[in-house]
Write a protein that holds these residues in place. Structure first.
Motif, short mmCIF file in Angstrom:
data_model
loop_
_atom_site.label_atom_id
_atom_site.label_comp_id
_atom_site.label_asym_id
_atom_site.label_seq_id
_atom_site.Cartn_x
_atom_site.Cartn_y
_atom_site.Cartn_z
N LEU A 179 13.32 4.81 -3.98
CA LEU A 179 12.59 4.88 -5.22
C LEU A 179 11.51 5.93 -5.05
CD1 LEU A 179 11.81 3.65 -8.02
CD2 LEU A 179 10.32 2.11 -6.77
N ALA A 180 11.35 6.77 -6.02
CA ALA A 180 10.31 7.78 -5.96
C ALA A 180 9.42 7.62 -7.17
CB ALA A 180 10.91 9.17 -5.93
N LEU A 181 8.14 7.50 -6.93
CA LEU A 181 7.17 7.41 -8.01
C LEU A 181 6.34 8.68 -7.98
CD1 LEU A 181 5.85 3.79 -7.38
CD2 LEU A 181 7.54 4.51 -9.06
N SER A 182 6.11 9.24 -9.13
CA SER A 182 5.28 10.44 -9.14
C SER A 182 4.34 10.38 -10.33
CB SER A 182 6.13 11.71 -9.18
OG SER A 182 6.88 11.74 -10.36
N PHE A 183 3.13 10.75 -10.08
CA PHE A 183 2.12 10.84 -11.13
C PHE A 183 1.51 12.23 -11.03
CE2 PHE A 183 2.25 6.49 -12.24
CZ PHE A 183 2.51 5.79 -11.07
N THR B 267 11.50 6.54 0.69
CA THR B 267 12.18 5.33 1.15
C THR B 267 11.50 4.73 2.37
OG1 THR B 267 14.26 6.19 0.30
CG2 THR B 267 14.40 4.39 1.87
N SER B 268 11.10 5.53 3.32
CA SER B 268 10.48 5.00 4.55
C SER B 268 9.14 4.32 4.23
CB SER B 268 10.31 6.08 5.60
OG SER B 268 9.39 7.06 5.15
N ASP B 269 8.39 4.87 3.28
CA ASP B 269 7.14 4.23 2.87
C ASP B 269 7.41 2.86 2.25
OD1 ASP B 269 5.66 6.38 3.76
OD2 ASP B 269 5.44 7.28 1.76
N LEU B 270 8.43 2.77 1.43
CA LEU B 270 8.77 1.50 0.80
C LEU B 270 9.24 0.46 1.83
CD1 LEU B 270 10.60 2.69 -2.44
CD2 LEU B 270 8.32 1.69 -2.25
N ALA C 76 7.49 -3.05 2.57
CA ALA C 76 8.25 -4.31 2.55
C ALA C 76 8.06 -5.08 3.85
CB ALA C 76 9.73 -4.03 2.31
N ASP C 77 8.05 -4.39 4.99
CA ASP C 77 7.82 -5.05 6.28
C ASP C 77 6.43 -5.67 6.35
OD1 ASP C 77 10.34 -4.46 7.22
OD2 ASP C 77 9.72 -2.65 8.32
N ILE C 78 5.44 -4.94 5.86
CA ILE C 78 4.07 -5.46 5.86
C ILE C 78 3.98 -6.70 4.98
CG2 ILE C 78 1.71 -4.96 5.09
CD1 ILE C 78 2.25 -2.02 5.96
N GLU C 79 4.59 -6.65 3.82
CA GLU C 79 4.56 -7.79 2.90
C GLU C 79 5.29 -8.99 3.49
OE1 GLU C 79 3.34 -9.88 -0.33
OE2 GLU C 79 2.75 -7.85 0.23
#
Length: 154
Positions: A6-10, A27-30, A34-37
């Motif tokens: 997923l890519a979000l851009s503002f 993807t790696s940031d997501l 997810a791992d942190i959550e």
């Protein structure tokens, strides 16, 4: 579980006095998020289990000085915490009943009433599990009826 990219851009800019900045999430940031959550949820679950001191336990050991130790040691009746409304949850597990000749069912009923009397001023829930009975430990239907009839409005 599969995480889709997923890519979000503002865009940076000024929206009515609110400063915005460009944010790109790959993807790696997501996956890291997810791992942190997931780790946070596991820690919260562990803390919640620590906060319920009288939860069910396979190492249930009542104090030998308990007035109903002869019955309580079997772990048939346990106070298992609170429900979502703050009511005590009291569980009667028939599968823990020893063979009928080893247990005085009259004492069992007295112990049940003794336990319930501790919570009678508050709301509570009594759950009776009839599963796990064998012919050797099954209380008679007559005893179940008598036990039910002994419960008064209190």
């Amino acid at each position: 579980m599969r995480i889709l990219p997923l890519a979000l851009s503002f865009l940076s800019g000024d929206l009515g006095g609110i400063q915005t900045h460009a944010v790109m999430t790959n993807t790696s940031d997501l996956e890291k998020l997810a791992d942190i959550e997931l780790q946070r949820e596991e820690e919260e679950d562990e803390e919640e289990q620590k906060r319920v001191p009288d939860g069910p336990s396979s190492t249930f050991n009542p104090d030998p000085s308990h007035p109903y130790y002869d019955v309580a040691r079997h772990g048939i009746i346990q106070v298992s915490g609170d429900d979502n409304y703050g009511r005590k949850l009291i569980v009667f597990s028939s599968c823990c009943l020893p063979p009928s000749h080893q247990l005085n069912h009259r004492r069992l009923l007295e112990y049940l009433k003794f336990t319930l009397d501790q919570y009678v001023e508050m709301d509570y829930i009594l759950v009776y599990f009839h599963y796990g009975l064998r012919s050797s430990n099954k209380p008679s239907l007559k005893w179940l009826r008598e036990a039910y009839s002994e419960f008064d409005r209190k």
